[in-house]
Design a protein around this motif. Structure first.
Motif, PDB file in Angstrom:
ATOM      1  N   GLN B 230       0.838  -1.198   0.000  1.00  0.00           N
ATOM      2  CA  GLN B 230       0.000   0.000   0.000  1.00  0.00           C
ATOM      3  C   GLN B 230       0.871   1.246   0.000  1.00  0.00           C
ATOM      4  O   GLN B 230       0.500   2.269  -0.566  1.00  0.00           O
ATOM      5  CB  GLN B 230      -0.940  -0.008   1.215  1.00  0.00           C
ATOM      6  N   ILE B 256      -0.203  -1.522 -12.086  1.00  0.00           N
ATOM      7  CA  ILE B 256       0.207  -2.668 -11.265  1.00  0.00           C
ATOM      8  C   ILE B 256      -0.875  -3.000 -10.228  1.00  0.00           C
ATOM      9  O   ILE B 256      -1.169  -4.160  -9.967  1.00  0.00           O
ATOM     10  CB  ILE B 256       1.547  -2.363 -10.549  1.00  0.00           C
ATOM     11  N   PHE B 257      -1.492  -1.976  -9.663  1.00  0.00           N
ATOM     12  CA  PHE B 257      -2.441  -2.239  -8.581  1.00  0.00           C
ATOM     13  C   PHE B 257      -3.899  -2.360  -9.040  1.00  0.00           C
ATOM     14  O   PHE B 257      -4.751  -2.778  -8.260  1.00  0.00           O
ATOM     15  CB  PHE B 257      -2.301  -1.179  -7.477  1.00  0.00           C
ATOM     16  N   MET B 258      -4.188  -1.940 -10.271  1.00  0.00           N
ATOM     17  CA  MET B 258      -5.562  -2.067 -10.750  1.00  0.00           C
ATOM     18  C   MET B 258      -5.711  -3.181 -11.780  1.00  0.00           C
ATOM     19  O   MET B 258      -6.712  -3.891 -11.788  1.00  0.00           O
ATOM     20  CB  MET B 258      -6.060  -0.758 -11.362  1.00  0.00           C
ATOM     21  N   ASN B 259      -4.731  -3.294 -12.654  1.00  0.00           N
ATOM     22  CA  ASN B 259      -4.889  -4.250 -13.743  1.00  0.00           C
ATOM     23  C   ASN B 259      -3.534  -4.753 -14.231  1.00  0.00           C
ATOM     24  O   ASN B 259      -3.140  -4.482 -15.360  1.00  0.00           O
ATOM     25  CB  ASN B 259      -5.652  -3.540 -14.885  1.00  0.00           C
ATOM     26  N   PRO B 260      -2.835  -5.497 -13.378  1.00  0.00           N
ATOM     27  CA  PRO B 260      -1.504  -5.963 -13.792  1.00  0.00           C
ATOM     28  C   PRO B 260      -1.603  -6.917 -14.973  1.00  0.00           C
ATOM     29  O   PRO B 260      -2.617  -7.592 -15.148  1.00  0.00           O
ATOM     30  CB  PRO B 260      -0.982  -6.678 -12.544  1.00  0.00           C
ATOM     31  N   GLU B 266      -0.359 -10.150 -10.279  1.00  0.00           N
ATOM     32  CA  GLU B 266      -1.720 -10.218  -9.739  1.00  0.00           C
ATOM     33  C   GLU B 266      -1.719 -11.000  -8.418  1.00  0.00           C
ATOM     34  O   GLU B 266      -2.261 -10.563  -7.402  1.00  0.00           O
ATOM     35  CB  GLU B 266      -2.616 -10.898 -10.785  1.00  0.00           C
ATOM     36  N   VAL B 269       0.177  -8.890  -5.620  1.00  0.00           N
ATOM     37  CA  VAL B 269      -0.488  -7.687  -5.078  1.00  0.00           C
ATOM     38  C   VAL B 269      -1.819  -8.002  -4.400  1.00  0.00           C
ATOM     39  O   VAL B 269      -2.310  -7.210  -3.607  1.00  0.00           O
ATOM     40  CB  VAL B 269      -0.676  -6.550  -6.119  1.00  0.00           C
ATOM     41  N   THR B 270      -2.391  -9.164  -4.743  1.00  0.00           N
ATOM     42  CA  THR B 270      -3.635  -9.540  -4.051  1.00  0.00           C
ATOM     43  C   THR B 270      -3.358 -10.441  -2.843  1.00  0.00           C
ATOM     44  O   THR B 270      -4.294 -10.948  -2.242  1.00  0.00           O
ATOM     45  CB  THR B 270      -4.619 -10.265  -5.014  1.00  0.00           C
ATOM     46  N   GLY B 271      -2.082 -10.660  -2.560  1.00  0.00           N
ATOM     47  CA  GLY B 271      -1.720 -11.401  -1.352  1.00  0.00           C
ATOM     48  C   GLY B 271      -1.926 -12.892  -1.470  1.00  0.00           C
ATOM     49  O   GLY B 271      -2.116 -13.583  -0.479  1.00  0.00           O
ATOM     50  N   ARG B 272      -1.904 -13.424  -2.699  1.00  0.00           N
ATOM     51  CA  ARG B 272      -2.066 -14.877  -2.844  1.00  0.00           C
ATOM     52  C   ARG B 272      -0.771 -15.616  -2.542  1.00  0.00           C
ATOM     53  O   ARG B 272      -0.772 -16.788  -2.297  1.00  0.00           O
ATOM     54  CB  ARG B 272      -2.607 -15.229  -4.222  1.00  0.00           C
ATOM     55  N   PHE B 273       0.339 -14.916  -2.632  1.00  0.00           N
ATOM     56  CA  PHE B 273       1.581 -15.452  -2.076  1.00  0.00           C
ATOM     57  C   PHE B 273       2.455 -14.273  -1.684  1.00  0.00           C
ATOM     58  O   PHE B 273       2.162 -13.143  -2.001  1.00  0.00           O
ATOM     59  CB  PHE B 273       2.306 -16.368  -3.063  1.00  0.00           C
TER      60      PHE B 273
END
Lengths: 223, 274
Positions: B230, B256-260, B266, B269-273
């Motif tokens: 953030q 990067i934060f809206m539409n990588p 993706e 930034v979405t915290g999947r890893f």
């Protein structure tokens, strides 16, 4: 990796789908009330709007809470933005179904003006578009969303056709005017439901592809 | 433990250059940068153009090479035994790895702020004046002027102007970090490298550092490494996502934060890893 966020998203998605199912139900009952001249049913639909309004508020609150807690990014962010735009569209569509029912109760105080041909087609097309827009959202299917958007022109055409026909009734006898205007309104309500479905589908394309396709070709490809 | 597999076959290095919409000329241009710690190959063919007077954030999980890349911009890695760099890093068209480059001069032009504030055990004034003194400046009035200007630019002047002779160690963590920024600014750099400058600070001190970064970009080119995504989203104009020593995606921060473009970005930034 299953995230806490995914559970929150699923919960909001479920709520939205329940709201969507209620809206679909409202549309089909408004069509039935119209076709069967059923005033009781129309009044029932009018009385039931509170529940859909409550769901809209609940989804809003949960979505805002999600933004505050999770600060979503990328697909998550687009999902949240999509929910926040789809929910009021659904609520408006339900309002329009109610408006149909209000006109139905008024129309039913007088004899039927004419056999209905275009308006039922229009109504069923709008209903199908709303259902398919929700399917496209659930499946994340941008192709289906685009197919639904393409149907909007046909609905616009039917609305126009129905209006022109009703105009002939008004010209023929001024006593027809109030009923013809009410039927014109009803046509317009269904046409706006189809517009709502189109807006939902535009958001589905944004959700899936990150592309803004609304307001015509000039913005195609904008991100 | 999550196993991460990488498919970088679609990640062409030419795509990772400064996007064509960028009107600002590149201040830093890295081409084909590889880096080794002994036999460990830690940066793989990095191509990255960093525009002047903008904030560029480097993000990625621990060990992805972002700090190594940052430190290679002013050759801070030179001091690590067994470290070896390949490729070209140009600043204003001059390769910083050229044998003829004066590293001390380079580090004056390319200042650095570290994760943990590291003020010298001296007064507030002396901390800021230190670089000037070793640079040969001894004129008191000029020194005073530069110290004040640097402290003002680092948004610390108002808090310390009445106690410039006090020990720097008496300052709070956030103040110490801003003092380090003032110290870096005193020698008039063009580029400021920041390696997680706010990670050890509380939210209010962090906010001050972020506001400061926003102010400083009018005059400096800033490259910041951060674990806080953030923060990258808030402060930077462009973001580069590193993963396992490779540059996966480099774009405007909003993209990067809206539409990588890359699935790996993706997922990160979405915290999947991560």
């Amino acid at each position: 990796m299953q995230r806490h966020f995914d559970r929150d998203i699923e919960e909001i998605k479920d709520l939205l789908l329940r709201m969507g199912a209620m809206v679909e139900d409202t549309i089909s009952q408004s069509i039935r009330a119209l076709m069967e001249r059923d005033t009781d049913l129309a009044e029932e639909v009018i009385a039931r709007d509170d529940e859909i309004d409550r769901m809209e508020v609940e989804i809003d609150q949960k979505t805002i809470e999600l933004i505050a807690k999770m600060q979503p990014a990328a697909t998550d962010l687009r999902f949240v933005a999509t929910i926040m735009k789809i929910t009021p569209e659904l609520e408006r569509i339900a309002d329009l179904a109610q408006d149909v029912c209000e006109r139905v109760t008024e129309l039913n105080r007088e004899p039927q003006l004419k056999p209905m041909v275009d308006i039922p087609r229009l109504a069923h097309d709008a209903q199908r578009m709303v259902r398919q827009s929700l399917d496209a959202f659930v499946r994340g299917d941008a192709n289906l969303a685009r197919q639904v958007i393409a149907q909007d022109d046909n609905v616009d055409h039917l609305t126009e056709q129905s209006f022109r026909e009703l105009l002939t009734y008004m010209l023929e006898d001024p006593r027809n005017i109030s009923r013809a205007i009410r039927l014109t309104f009803i046509g317009k309500y269904f046409e706006r439901m189809a517009d709502g479905a189109t807006n939902i589908c535009e958001m589905v394309v944004y959700l899936v592809e990150g592309k803004v396709i609304k307001h015509g070709a000039s913005l195609h490809g904008a991100e | 433990m999550t196993t991460i597999t990488m498919d970088l076959s679609n990640t062409r290095s030419r795509d990772l250059q400064l996007p064509p919409d960028a009107v600002v000329p590149p201040k830093i241009d890295a081409r084909g940068v590889n880096f080794f710690y002994g036999t460990a190959h830690v940066l793989h063919d990095i191509n990255l153009s960093i525009p002047e007077k903008q904030v560029t954030a480097l993000i990625g999980p621990s060990g992805c090479g972002k700090s190594t890349f940052l430190r290679s911009l002013n050759r801070m890695n030179d001091i690590i035994p067994g470290a070896r760099a390949e490729g070209v890093i140009e600043i204003d068209g001059r390769n910083v790895n050229d044998p003829g480059v004066d590293v001390v001069q380079l580090r004056r032009r390319v200042g650095m702020v570290f994760q943990k504030s590291n003020p010298f055990p001296k007064s507030i004034y002396e901390n800021v004046a230190y670089g000037l003194r070793i640079g040969g400046l001894h004129h008191r009035a000029s020194m005073d002027e530069i110290v004040e200007k640097s402290l003002r630019r680092a948004a610390l002047w108002e808090e310390v102007k009445d106690r410039l002779g006090a020990s720097a160690s008496a300052l709070s963590g956030g103040q110490q970090q801003r003092l380090c920024i003032a110290r870096a600014l005193a020698v008039n750099p063009e580029i400021l490298l920041m390696d997680e400058p706010a990670s050890a600070l509380d939210p209010i001190a962090t906010q001050k550092i972020e506001e400061l970064i926003y102010e400083l970009k009018d005059n400096y080119t800033i490259v910041i490494v951060t674990h806080n995504m953030q923060q990258a989203a808030r402060v930077s104009d462009r973001t580069a996502f590193f993963m396992l020593g490779r540059l996966v995606e480099y774009s405007e921060t909003k993209t990067i934060f809206m539409n990588p473009r890359e699935q790996m970005t993706e997922d990160y930034v979405t915290g999947r890893f991560g």
